[in-house]
Structures are given as structure tokens and as C-alpha cells.
Design a protein around this motif. Structure first.
Motif, PDB file in Angstrom:
ATOM      1  N   LEU A 234       0.922  -1.117  -0.047  1.00  0.00           N
ATOM      2  CA  LEU A 234       0.016   0.710   0.188  1.00  0.00           C
ATOM      3  C   LEU A 234       0.778   1.069  -0.640  1.00  0.00           C
ATOM      4  O   LEU A 234       1.600   1.629   0.578  1.00  0.00           O
ATOM      5  CB  LEU A 234      -0.835  -0.371   1.741  1.00  0.00           C
ATOM      6  CG  LEU A 234      -1.930   1.196   1.846  1.00  0.00           C
ATOM      7  CD1 LEU A 234      -2.727   1.149   0.396  1.00  0.00           C
ATOM      8  CD2 LEU A 234      -2.846   0.826   2.132  1.00  0.00           C
ATOM      9  N   VAL A 236       0.698   4.650   0.248  1.00  0.00           N
ATOM     10  CA  VAL A 236      -0.795   6.257   0.359  1.00  0.00           C
ATOM     11  C   VAL A 236      -0.243   7.432  -0.665  1.00  0.00           C
ATOM     12  O   VAL A 236      -0.995   7.848  -1.455  1.00  0.00           O
ATOM     13  CB  VAL A 236      -1.029   6.685   1.776  1.00  0.00           C
ATOM     14  CG1 VAL A 236      -1.655   7.753   1.692  1.00  0.00           C
ATOM     15  CG2 VAL A 236      -1.202   5.213   2.519  1.00  0.00           C
ATOM     16  N   ASN A 237       1.242   8.366  -0.688  1.00  0.00           N
ATOM     17  CA  ASN A 237       1.355   8.902  -1.200  1.00  0.00           C
ATOM     18  C   ASN A 237       1.151   8.588  -3.030  1.00  0.00           C
ATOM     19  O   ASN A 237       1.082   9.562  -3.770  1.00  0.00           O
ATOM     20  CB  ASN A 237       3.596   8.405  -1.350  1.00  0.00           C
ATOM     21  CG  ASN A 237       3.164   9.710  -0.013  1.00  0.00           C
ATOM     22  OD1 ASN A 237       2.816  10.261   0.848  1.00  0.00           O
ATOM     23  ND2 ASN A 237       4.381   9.466   0.599  1.00  0.00           N
ATOM     24  N   SER A 240      -1.935   9.313  -3.422  1.00  0.00           N
ATOM     25  CA  SER A 240      -2.750  10.679  -2.977  1.00  0.00           C
ATOM     26  C   SER A 240      -2.383  11.033  -4.067  1.00  0.00           C
ATOM     27  O   SER A 240      -2.997  11.733  -5.073  1.00  0.00           O
ATOM     28  CB  SER A 240      -2.354  11.019  -1.522  1.00  0.00           C
ATOM     29  OG  SER A 240      -2.646  12.640  -1.870  1.00  0.00           O
ATOM     30  N   ARG A 247      -3.381  12.561   1.651  1.00  0.00           N
ATOM     31  CA  ARG A 247      -2.976  11.410   2.697  1.00  0.00           C
ATOM     32  C   ARG A 247      -4.423  10.937   3.644  1.00  0.00           C
ATOM     33  O   ARG A 247      -4.454  10.110   3.132  1.00  0.00           O
ATOM     34  CB  ARG A 247      -1.707  11.948   2.763  1.00  0.00           C
ATOM     35  CG  ARG A 247      -1.081  10.458   1.768  1.00  0.00           C
ATOM     36  CD  ARG A 247       0.814  11.238   2.898  1.00  0.00           C
ATOM     37  NE  ARG A 247       0.092  10.955   4.246  1.00  0.00           N
ATOM     38  CZ  ARG A 247       1.179   9.598   3.860  1.00  0.00           C
ATOM     39  NH1 ARG A 247       1.869   9.480   2.591  1.00  0.00           N
ATOM     40  NH2 ARG A 247       1.452   8.987   5.218  1.00  0.00           N
ATOM     41  N   THR A 248      -4.602  11.977   3.867  1.00  0.00           N
ATOM     42  CA  THR A 248      -5.514  11.747   5.002  1.00  0.00           C
ATOM     43  C   THR A 248      -6.954  10.967   4.289  1.00  0.00           C
ATOM     44  O   THR A 248      -7.353   9.950   5.382  1.00  0.00           O
ATOM     45  CB  THR A 248      -6.163  12.658   5.365  1.00  0.00           C
ATOM     46  OG1 THR A 248      -4.552  13.506   6.197  1.00  0.00           O
ATOM     47  CG2 THR A 248      -7.184  12.780   6.979  1.00  0.00           C
ATOM     48  N   ILE A 250      -7.022   9.635   1.707  1.00  0.00           N
ATOM     49  CA  ILE A 250      -6.701   8.040   1.214  1.00  0.00           C
ATOM     50  C   ILE A 250      -7.057   6.463   2.069  1.00  0.00           C
ATOM     51  O   ILE A 250      -7.973   6.168   2.315  1.00  0.00           O
ATOM     52  CB  ILE A 250      -5.578   7.950  -0.015  1.00  0.00           C
ATOM     53  CG1 ILE A 250      -5.330   8.750  -0.746  1.00  0.00           C
ATOM     54  CG2 ILE A 250      -5.083   6.783   0.466  1.00  0.00           C
ATOM     55  CD1 ILE A 250      -6.437   8.798  -2.538  1.00  0.00           C
ATOM     56  N   ASN A 251      -6.396   7.313   3.591  1.00  0.00           N
ATOM     57  CA  ASN A 251      -6.729   6.382   4.744  1.00  0.00           C
ATOM     58  C   ASN A 251      -7.859   6.730   5.022  1.00  0.00           C
ATOM     59  O   ASN A 251      -8.290   5.139   5.549  1.00  0.00           O
ATOM     60  CB  ASN A 251      -5.422   7.078   5.429  1.00  0.00           C
ATOM     61  CG  ASN A 251      -4.100   6.576   5.959  1.00  0.00           C
ATOM     62  OD1 ASN A 251      -4.154   5.808   4.650  1.00  0.00           O
ATOM     63  ND2 ASN A 251      -3.491   7.768   5.623  1.00  0.00           N
ATOM     64  N   ARG A 252      -8.668   7.322   4.840  1.00  0.00           N
ATOM     65  CA  ARG A 252      -9.478   7.302   5.710  1.00  0.00           C
ATOM     66  C   ARG A 252     -10.985   6.424   4.799  1.00  0.00           C
ATOM     67  O   ARG A 252     -11.410   5.368   5.229  1.00  0.00           O
ATOM     68  CB  ARG A 252     -10.905   9.081   5.891  1.00  0.00           C
ATOM     69  CG  ARG A 252     -11.974   8.969   6.081  1.00  0.00           C
ATOM     70  CD  ARG A 252     -12.277  10.674   6.510  1.00  0.00           C
ATOM     71  NE  ARG A 252     -13.848  10.381   7.002  1.00  0.00           N
ATOM     72  CZ  ARG A 252     -14.529  10.464   6.468  1.00  0.00           C
ATOM     73  NH1 ARG A 252     -14.248  11.338   4.808  1.00  0.00           N
ATOM     74  NH2 ARG A 252     -15.833  10.965   6.470  1.00  0.00           N
ATOM     75  N   ILE A 254      -9.932   4.699   2.608  1.00  0.00           N
ATOM     76  CA  ILE A 254      -9.590   2.525   2.878  1.00  0.00           C
ATOM     77  C   ILE A 254     -10.418   1.851   3.767  1.00  0.00           C
ATOM     78  O   ILE A 254     -10.737   0.602   3.745  1.00  0.00           O
ATOM     79  CB  ILE A 254      -7.548   2.998   2.924  1.00  0.00           C
ATOM     80  CG1 ILE A 254      -7.430   3.015   1.214  1.00  0.00           C
ATOM     81  CG2 ILE A 254      -6.919   1.044   2.841  1.00  0.00           C
ATOM     82  CD1 ILE A 254      -5.592   3.292   1.063  1.00  0.00           C
ATOM     83  N   THR A 255      -9.782   2.967   4.771  1.00  0.00           N
ATOM     84  CA  THR A 255     -10.967   2.328   6.566  1.00  0.00           C
ATOM     85  C   THR A 255     -12.518   1.979   5.926  1.00  0.00           C
ATOM     86  O   THR A 255     -13.139   1.400   6.317  1.00  0.00           O
ATOM     87  CB  THR A 255     -10.854   3.239   7.353  1.00  0.00           C
ATOM     88  OG1 THR A 255      -9.685   3.644   8.025  1.00  0.00           O
ATOM     89  CG2 THR A 255     -11.412   2.899   8.823  1.00  0.00           C
ATOM     90  N   GLN A 265      -6.561  -4.808   4.284  1.00  0.00           N
ATOM     91  CA  GLN A 265      -4.821  -4.480   4.201  1.00  0.00           C
ATOM     92  C   GLN A 265      -4.407  -5.547   4.885  1.00  0.00           C
ATOM     93  O   GLN A 265      -5.000  -6.429   6.294  1.00  0.00           O
ATOM     94  CB  GLN A 265      -4.713  -3.410   4.900  1.00  0.00           C
ATOM     95  CG  GLN A 265      -5.379  -1.817   4.116  1.00  0.00           C
ATOM     96  CD  GLN A 265      -4.911  -0.580   4.990  1.00  0.00           C
ATOM     97  OE1 GLN A 265      -2.798  -0.963   4.926  1.00  0.00           O
ATOM     98  NE2 GLN A 265      -5.860  -0.022   5.755  1.00  0.00           N
TER      99      GLN A 265
END
Length: 416
Positions: A234, A236-237, A240, A247-248, A250-252, A254-255, A265
Motif C-alpha cells: 500500500l 498512500v503517497n 494521493s 493522504r488523510t 486516502i487513508n480514511r 481505505i478504512t 489490508q
């Protein structure tokens, strides 16, 4: 998008775990992706039980308006479908269970992972057992009874040589068909429409139950992006930059997709004191059929698009073995191994301190170097290493250099 009845009757191997939970636990929660067959399984196990689905807007409104009053108006034993839509019901369920702890009193089904919501653990700790229902495994589709995972961890793998030059058939078909029951019996064009409508339904109807999303199109673009990245580390960069999202976000997102059982994951395997291990998780699409549809791949593309099918194949194997753990040992832990020398193992399986490795190769032939990742894992795990398998497209089961490791035909995942 309500769950449809399957035209073909499949034996769901989690039915035994479900029945056992119903016999000794007041609240049994069946979690899994939308359209994975949760409602069908519950109705087959409990055909006379009162059934309420919160896909019905009227029932949803009534439950949200007066959660305790709604529950008290129901029969003592009831199934509440799509419970993630009404988290307000969880505290009153706790109250009613504390008044009457009859086993199997409440059956909850959810298309979102309730265990990631803090309120659930606080409300129903000690009162609820969770059973996970994945999309159909190939074992369930083929009616196989003995799982490859059980054979692997019991140490029962043995060398076996068939005719030379043969290649396992049916792998591309298994990957592209996936595990959702509804599209399995449809013609290809109809199945493709079903997948598009399925993704629309999940994003438009289920996302709001777990999070607020301002731009549904961004979430859809991320799903398609992750389908192309399945079985990769994974990054994230990179996501993005490619998607134009921070990034925030993307992470949110994916959750959110994890909570809805669309992606997983797979964490990196680690041991204390080992500094040369890569710590990034791998990202996998949960259902290979959905991923193949997003990638516009069909079984006839198997020989033309090897790189894309390579990632799909790995995600497919990971999903099959995680499915099988549900009826072999639900406490097994799964991860991947990669170190800074680029040695890697696609799937690491742990049972207590015991460790196995599984590698996946698309080719029908193997070389000594194909087992280097398993050999490195064996060295790192030491006396805890129990063996492993290199799943490939050939038809012979052959010993490899690491102890108790074999090259194994990939169709052993679904054929005895």
C-alpha cells in the motif's frame, strides 16, 4: 440492493459455527459483504424465526425513532438484518439480553464490520459472538469437504507426480467468477452489469452507515485504483498523487472500504529485533470477481495480461485461505513477509508461535529460485517454521528445498 436468494443451493461451511454460536450465546452477529449470502444462510438455519430487514425504509425509521420500543414490540427471538444501519439498537439489545440471556435470542447480520465501531464492543462485550461469512469460496462452489489449509497446517502435504507437461485448468474462471452467489449463474454480460450495480449500491447506500463521504465519485475512483494495485504494498503517497486526493482522505477512504469488506489490508509479518523487514501492509481486493470486472479482465485474457492476472491470482489465493480458516481455525493470523533484500512470501500463516508460508506463482513450471522467499522466512522464523507451499499452475506436487515445503497445484485449493 437487497440480498437475493441463490438459484443454486450452496453448502455454506460456516453454518456449523453459526449453529454452535446459536446454542450458547444470546446475540449472534453474522458479518460479511453485502450479497455474500448472509440472509440466505440465516433463513435456512432458522426458517421459522421472525425476520426484520432495515433495508425497509419504514422499519428503519421506526427503529431509529424509538429503539427500545421497537425491540420490545418484536418476538423474543428475532433476526435483525443490516444492523449497521441502526447502531442505536445496540444499547437496548444489551438491556434486553441482560433481562433474558436465552441463547440465540438476537441474530444480527451486517454488511459493515461492526467490530470497528467502538460502541459495539462497549455495548455487547461478553454477550455476542461474531461469525464471519465471506463470499463463496471455491471449496463451497465445488462442494469440496477437505480444505487445503487443513492439509497444510496438519503437515499432511506429500509429493505426487502426474503426467508431465500438464497445466491446471479452471484458475482464470475461478478468479473471474468470484464468490458472490448472485452473478454466478448469469451470462457474462449480465454478470458485468450486476457488478456495476453492486458497487453503486454499496457506495450509495452502505457507506453512510459507517462514515460521511462528500464525494462518492472519489470513493469509486479509489476502488478502481485499488483493483489495479491489488496484491501490492500500500503506497498512500502514490495513490494521493495519482488520484489528486490528500493522504488523510486516502487513508480514511481505505478504512471505509475495509469496513464494507471490499478491500483488506494484509499486515506485514514481524518479529522483535528484526530491523530489515518491510513494515508496509499489502492491499487486496476481497472478491476477485469484482476486481476482475473493474479491470475488465475475462478468463480469455489469462495468457494476454499476465501481470494484471498475477496480482489477482495472489489476492484470490489469500481470500481462499482466509475463507478456509473460518472452519479450520478462526484464530489463525495472516500477514505477508518482505525484507529489504526483496525476499518475500505472499502469505504468512501463524497458529500461536507456529509459522507457515504460502507463495503464489502464475507459471506452470518452477525453479529453485522460486522458493527463496520461503527459505528466508524459514530462517527468520527458526524452530517455529512448520513448512509451506508454492501454489503454481503445474499438476505435480514436488518437494522444495526449505523443510516441509512443496510446490502444489493451485487447484488443490478447491479439489481434494
Amino acid at each position: 440492493m437487497a440480498e437475493a436468494e441463490e438459484e443454486k443451493i450452496y453448502t455454506r461451511l460456516m453454518a456449523t459455527a453459526m449453529s454452535e454460536a446459536l446454542g450458547d450465546t444470546p446475540v449472534v452477529c453474522l458479518l460479511g459483504p453485502r450479497q455474500s449470502g448472509k440472509s440466505t444462510l440465516v433463513r435456512r438455519l432458522l426458517p421459522k424465526r421472525h425476520y426484520v430487514t432495515f433495508d425497509d425504509p419504514g422499519l428503519l425509521d421506526a427503529a431509529q425513532a424509538d429503539p427500545l420500543g421497537f425491540l420490545r414490540a418484536l418476538p423474543e427471538q428475532v433476526t435483525l438484518d443490516e444492523i449497521q444501519r441502526v447502531p442505536e439498537l445496540l444499547p437496548p439489545i444489551k438491556l434486553l439480553v441482560d433481562e433474558n440471556r436465552t441463547p440465540g435470542r438476537f441474530v444480527l447480520t451486517g454488511s459493515a464490520n461492526l467490530l470497528l465501531l467502538p460502541s459495539v464492543n462497549e455495548s455487547l462485550a461478553g454477550r455476542m459472538e461474531v461469525v464471519r461469512l465471506h463470499p463463496l469460496s471455491e471449496m463451497e462452489k465445488q462442494g469440496t469437504e477437505t480444505s487445503f489449509l487443513e492439509t497444510l497446517i496438519s503437515g499432511a502435504l506429500e509429493a505426487a507426480v502426474s503426467e508431465s507437461g500438464q497445466v491446471v485448468s479452471g484458475t482464470a474462471e475461478a478468479i473471474c467468477s468470484g464468490g458472490y452467489p448472485e452473478p454466478l449463474g448469469r451470462p457474462a454480460r449480465s454478470a458485468r452489469r450486476w457488478y456495476r450495480q453492486y458497487l453503486d449500491a454499496v457506495i450509495q447506500r452502505d457507506v453512510s452507515a459507517v462514515a460521511q463521504v462528500r464525494k462518492e465519485d472519489d470513493l469509486r475512483r479509489l476502488v478502481e485504483y485499488l483493483a489495479h494495485q491489488t496484491a501490492n504494498l500500500l503506497n498512500v503517497n502514490a495513490a494521493s498523487n495519482d488520484l489528486g486526493l490528500d493522504r488523510t482522505t486516502i487513508n480514511r477512504y481505505i478504512t471505509i472500504l475495509e469496513r464494507l469488506f471490499l478491500v483488506r489490508q494484509l499486515p506485514a509479518w514481524h518479529r522483535n529485533g528484526m530491523k530489515r523487514l518491510v513494515s508496509l501492509p499489502k492491499v487486496h481486493m476481497v472478491d476477485s470477481g469484482l476486481a476482475a470486472n473493474l479491470l475488465r479482465l475475462t478468463p480469455s485474457d489469462w495468457s494476454l495480461h499476465g501481470t494484471e492476472f498475477g496480482g489477482l491470482l495472489e489476492s484470490f489465493v489469500v481470500q481462499q485461505l482466509i475463507c478456509q480458516s473460518g472452519w479450520v481455525d478462526s484464530e489463525l493470523k495472516f500477514s505477508h513477509y518482505r525484507d529489504k533484500d526483496q525476499k518475500e512470501v505472499d502469505l504468512v500463516i501463524e497458529q500461536g508461535r507456529r509459522v507457515w508460508g504460502v507463495e503464489v506463482k502464475r507459471s506452470a513450471s518452477i525453479k529453485r529460485t522460486d522458493a527463496k522467499g520461503l527459505a528466508r522466512l524459514a530462517t527468520q522464523a527458526g524452530k517455529n517454521f512448520q513448512g509451506g507451499a508454492l501454489l503454481y499452475s503445474g499438476t505435480n506436487t514436488l518437494p522444495l528445498e526449505p523443510p516441509n515445503c512443496f510446490a502444489v497445484p493451485i487447484d488443490r485449493l478447491w479439489h481434494e
